[in-house]
Scaffold this motif. Structure first.
Motif, PDB file in Angstrom:
ATOM      1  N   SER A   1       1.012   4.856  -2.354  1.00  0.00           N
ATOM      2  CA  SER A   1       0.401   6.233  -1.768  1.00  0.00           C
ATOM      3  C   SER A   1       1.720   7.113  -2.151  1.00  0.00           C
ATOM      4  N   GLN A   2       2.903   6.553  -1.924  1.00  0.00           N
ATOM      5  CA  GLN A   2       4.070   7.417  -2.317  1.00  0.00           C
ATOM      6  C   GLN A   2       4.062   7.936  -3.582  1.00  0.00           C
TER       7      GLN A   2
ATOM      8  N   LYS B   1       0.698  -1.170   0.213  1.00  0.00           N
ATOM      9  CA  LYS B   1       0.070  -0.025  -0.035  1.00  0.00           C
ATOM     10  C   LYS B   1       0.805   1.259   0.070  1.00  0.00           C
ATOM     11  N   ASN B   2       1.793   1.290   0.754  1.00  0.00           N
ATOM     12  CA  ASN B   2       2.695   2.583   0.906  1.00  0.00           C
ATOM     13  C   ASN B   2       3.403   2.780  -0.493  1.00  0.00           C
TER      14      ASN B   2
END
Length: 319
Positions: free
Chosen positions: A41-42, A37-38
């Motif tokens: 998002s980044q 997920k990160n």
């Protein structure tokens, strides 16, 4: 627009997510587990978790999306199955757009490292590479699936490079780590068309805005022989180049890379993308030899082998 990208954490997909987000779209990126997920998002995207094998979950993922981009990589039979299901779900009477990412390895001509004069534009007929010919069937299915409200298109990128992520350049560096030399198959005169990944991401944006139903678009900014690329990398590493056989290449890389990509010519032009969409590569993103000297490729500790490429077995199942 609400846009969902499959393959959002991959090389091409991640650049698509970032580029479309920077242009004001609400971009979601599909991931299989929370651990990824990160990464989405980044990039400026919204991570969404799902299961491609669950029809109900796939319906949920597509429900509010105006545009769906397939930039993931699966075995060909799985890709056909998932794509067919997506097309059925998207054809619900609302205005939708589906972009399928293919690749010009489908058009590769085995030459054992020699040059071939054949060069194809989007509408030219060609004989597909036998090992991955089913990809053409998937492309045709996508292009014919459009209706009055569902617009479907195929993007067929050549060799993609830029920002330290080109798999072919990485494989030349891998050959140096394995053998002490930068290896190319045969004389290295074979040529692949190429494009910078950021210019490719822009093509997706333009296709969403201007692309025609059933359109097939290439994104070509240049072409370079593998021997010239190998020489540039060898100079950067201060080692030699070496011509090898396809059989030795399968041991250094894998069967897909040695027998379909690095022994072949694959040359294209992109008149439809340029004329219909107004696509044009940036003048400061044309030098693939500069990318060959990118320090990022030296830092790789081991070779990444995608799940759709098998080191042994039937390469006809690989993308």
């Amino acid at each position: 627009m609400n846009i969902l990208v499959f393959g959002a954490t991959g090389y091409i997909g991640s650049h698509i997510v970032r580029h479309l987000s920077q242009h004001g779209h609400r971009v979601s990126g599909f991931v299989r587990d929370a651990g990824s997920k990160n990464s989405v998002s980044q990039l400026g995207g919204i991570p969404v978790i799902g299961d491609l094998d669950d029809p109900a979950d796939l319906h949920r993922l597509l429900a509010d999306q105006q545009v769906v981009i397939w930039a993931a990589q699966l075995m060909l039979e799985d890709e056909h199955r998932v794509t067919r299901k997506m097309l059925d779900l998207l054809d619900d009477g609302s205005d939708r757009c589906f972009l399928f990412t293919s690749g010009t390895s489908l058009m590769s001509i085995p030459t054992n490292g020699y040059w071939d004069e054949r060069n194809y534009a989007e509408d030219d007929m060609f004989k597909p590479c036998a090992q991955i010919a089913p990809r053409l069937e998937i492309e045709t299915m996508v292009r014919r699936a459009g209706t009055g409200t569902l617009r479907t298109m195929v993007i067929r990128p050549p060799m993609v490079w830029g920002n330290g992520g080109c798999r072919i350049i990485a494989d030349f560096y891998h050959s140096a780590r394995e053998t002490g030399d930068v290896c190319h198959i045969g004389p290295g005169l074979n040529v692949y068309s190429n494009v910078h990944v950021d210019d490719l991401a822009e093509l997706y944006r333009l296709a969403i805005e201007r692309g025609r139903q059933g359109g097939l678009y290439f994104a070509v900014s240049g072409e370079t022989s593998f021997g010239v690329m190998a020489r540039a990398i060898a100079d950067a590493l201060q080692v030699s180049t070496r011509a090898i056989s396809i059989e030795e290449g399968t041991q250094i890389w894998d069967r897909f890379m040695a027998r379909i990509v690095l022994c072949s010519c694959s040359r294209q032009r992109s008149p439809r993308a340029r004329e219909e969409l107004g696509w044009k590569p940036a003048v400061d993103r044309l030098d693939i030899l500069g990318e060959c000297r990118n320090p990022a490729y030296r830092q790789a500790a081991e070779r990444f082998l995608p799940s759709w490429v098998r080191p042994v077995g039937d390469i006809s199942r690989a993308k």
